[in-house]
Every structure is written in C-alpha cells, then in structure tokens.
Design a protein around this motif. Sequence first.
Motif, PDB file in Angstrom:
ATOM      1  N   ASP A  68       0.864  -1.193   0.008  1.00 52.48           N
ATOM      2  CA  ASP A  68       0.141  -0.062   0.215  1.00 52.48           C
ATOM      3  C   ASP A  68       0.865   1.185   0.057  1.00 52.48           C
ATOM      4  N   PRO A  69       0.406   2.233  -0.546  1.00 52.84           N
ATOM      5  CA  PRO A  69       1.347   3.347  -0.620  1.00 52.84           C
ATOM      6  C   PRO A  69       1.333   3.951   0.743  1.00 52.84           C
ATOM      7  N   LYS A  70       2.264   4.681   1.273  1.00 51.57           N
ATOM      8  CA  LYS A  70       2.411   5.340   2.609  1.00 51.57           C
ATOM      9  C   LYS A  70       1.757   6.570   2.427  1.00 51.57           C
ATOM     10  N   ASN A  71       0.980   6.889   3.685  1.00 51.29           N
ATOM     11  CA  ASN A  71       0.103   8.322   3.888  1.00 51.29           C
ATOM     12  C   ASN A  71       0.505   8.543   5.059  1.00 51.29           C
ATOM     13  N   TYR A  72       0.244   9.714   5.557  1.00 51.48           N
ATOM     14  CA  TYR A  72       0.338  10.377   6.653  1.00 51.48           C
ATOM     15  C   TYR A  72      -0.816  11.059   7.291  1.00 51.48           C
ATOM     16  N   ALA A  73      -1.182  10.829   8.584  1.00 50.37           N
ATOM     17  CA  ALA A  73      -2.101  11.285   9.135  1.00 50.37           C
ATOM     18  C   ALA A  73      -1.690  12.427  10.019  1.00 50.37           C
ATOM     19  N   VAL A 116      -4.969  13.673   6.028  1.00 54.47           N
ATOM     20  CA  VAL A 116      -4.339  12.568   5.279  1.00 54.47           C
ATOM     21  C   VAL A 116      -3.719  13.151   4.216  1.00 54.47           C
ATOM     22  N   CYS A 117      -2.272  12.918   4.110  1.00 56.57           N
ATOM     23  CA  CYS A 117      -1.608  13.367   3.179  1.00 56.57           C
ATOM     24  C   CYS A 117      -0.673  12.284   2.612  1.00 56.57           C
ATOM     25  N   SER A 118      -0.129  12.688   1.190  1.00 59.56           N
ATOM     26  CA  SER A 118       0.748  11.618   0.811  1.00 59.56           C
ATOM     27  C   SER A 118       2.389  11.808   1.121  1.00 59.56           C
ATOM     28  N   GLU A 119       2.514  13.172   1.254  1.00 57.22           N
ATOM     29  CA  GLU A 119       3.926  13.621   1.619  1.00 57.22           C
ATOM     30  C   GLU A 119       3.836  14.712   2.661  1.00 57.22           C
ATOM     31  N   ILE A 120       5.074  14.528   3.379  1.00 54.16           N
ATOM     32  CA  ILE A 120       4.919  15.752   4.333  1.00 54.16           C
ATOM     33  C   ILE A 120       6.534  16.313   4.381  1.00 54.16           C
ATOM     34  N   ASP A 121       6.666  17.595   4.712  1.00 54.02           N
ATOM     35  CA  ASP A 121       7.958  18.327   4.969  1.00 54.02           C
ATOM     36  C   ASP A 121       8.073  18.936   6.092  1.00 54.02           C
ATOM     37  N   ALA A 122       8.764  18.803   7.188  1.00 55.77           N
ATOM     38  CA  ALA A 122       8.856  19.585   8.240  1.00 55.77           C
ATOM     39  C   ALA A 122      10.200  19.936   8.557  1.00 55.77           C
ATOM     40  N   SER A 123      10.758  20.436   7.478  1.00 57.36           N
ATOM     41  CA  SER A 123      12.032  21.056   7.549  1.00 57.36           C
ATOM     42  C   SER A 123      12.222  22.332   7.896  1.00 57.36           C
ATOM     43  N   GLY A 124      11.035  23.244   7.674  1.00 62.04           N
ATOM     44  CA  GLY A 124      11.065  24.677   7.723  1.00 62.04           C
ATOM     45  C   GLY A 124      10.273  25.200   8.690  1.00 62.04           C
ATOM     46  N   MET A 145       1.377  10.715  12.082  1.00 65.74           N
ATOM     47  CA  MET A 145       1.281   9.152  12.060  1.00 65.74           C
ATOM     48  C   MET A 145       1.386   8.709  10.695  1.00 65.74           C
ATOM     49  N   SER A 146       2.318   7.956  10.636  1.00 63.66           N
ATOM     50  CA  SER A 146       2.586   7.090   9.175  1.00 63.66           C
ATOM     51  C   SER A 146       1.416   5.953   9.294  1.00 63.66           C
ATOM     52  N   MET A 147       0.917   5.928   7.820  1.00 62.04           N
ATOM     53  CA  MET A 147      -0.167   4.717   7.709  1.00 62.04           C
ATOM     54  C   MET A 147       0.294   4.212   6.368  1.00 62.04           C
ATOM     55  N   HIS A 148      -0.525   3.107   6.142  1.00 55.80           N
ATOM     56  CA  HIS A 148      -0.182   2.411   4.969  1.00 55.80           C
ATOM     57  C   HIS A 148      -1.545   2.297   4.183  1.00 55.80           C
ATOM     58  N   GLY A 149      -1.678   2.818   3.124  1.00 48.85           N
ATOM     59  CA  GLY A 149      -3.082   2.803   2.529  1.00 48.85           C
ATOM     60  C   GLY A 149      -3.865   4.164   3.214  1.00 48.85           C
ATOM     61  N   GLU A 150      -5.260   4.021   3.150  1.00 49.75           N
ATOM     62  CA  GLU A 150      -6.059   5.255   3.563  1.00 49.75           C
ATOM     63  C   GLU A 150      -7.258   4.476   4.428  1.00 49.75           C
TER      64      GLU A 150
END
Length: 88
Positions: free
Chosen positions: A3-8, A37-45, A77-82
């Motif tokens: 499953d694609p990885k998603n994030y909550a 629910v998102c497919s990518e995150i960036d917390a670097s800034g 939270m990292s999730m697999h699928g939705e």
Amino acid sequence: MTDPKNYAVFLYPQAIEALGDPIKPYLRDMPGGAHIVCSEIDASGALFEMTLVGKGPKGEGLELEIMVPTSMVKLVMSMHGEHEIGFV
C-alpha cells in the motif's frame, strides 16, 4: 505490491479554529480526532508542508499543497493505505 504510505496529520484544536473554514474540507473527523491525510510531508522549515493527492470533477489527478506553521501540528502518524485509524 505494498500500500502507498500516507500520513495522518493532527492539528491542535486552536489551530483548526484559527484556520477556520478553509481547512475544514480537508479534515477527516474520526474517533481518534480530526486529521488531514496526505501523501507527503515536509517538516524541515518554519512551515509544515502537506501534499494531498485526489481527483478532480472529471477524474483528473490533482495535487494540493497545504502549508501551516509547524507550531500548529500536534502529531504525525505514518499509515499504509487510507485505512481508518484505530482498532477494530
């Protein structure tokens, strides 16, 4: 095939209130709390970036990027699928 990885992404209640109506269509209200629910995150800034993938009215692929101050983010939270979050 996996499953694609998603994030909550859970925001603080005060953040949801401050963002108001523009954020509401992207929130999923579940027993564990409202989250995005998102497919990518960036917390670097200074801004926490979330990429959401969906489909338009004609079935075309759409990508939306939401950026909020990192101080608004309560938990990721990292999730697999939705799948639903929680226990069955």
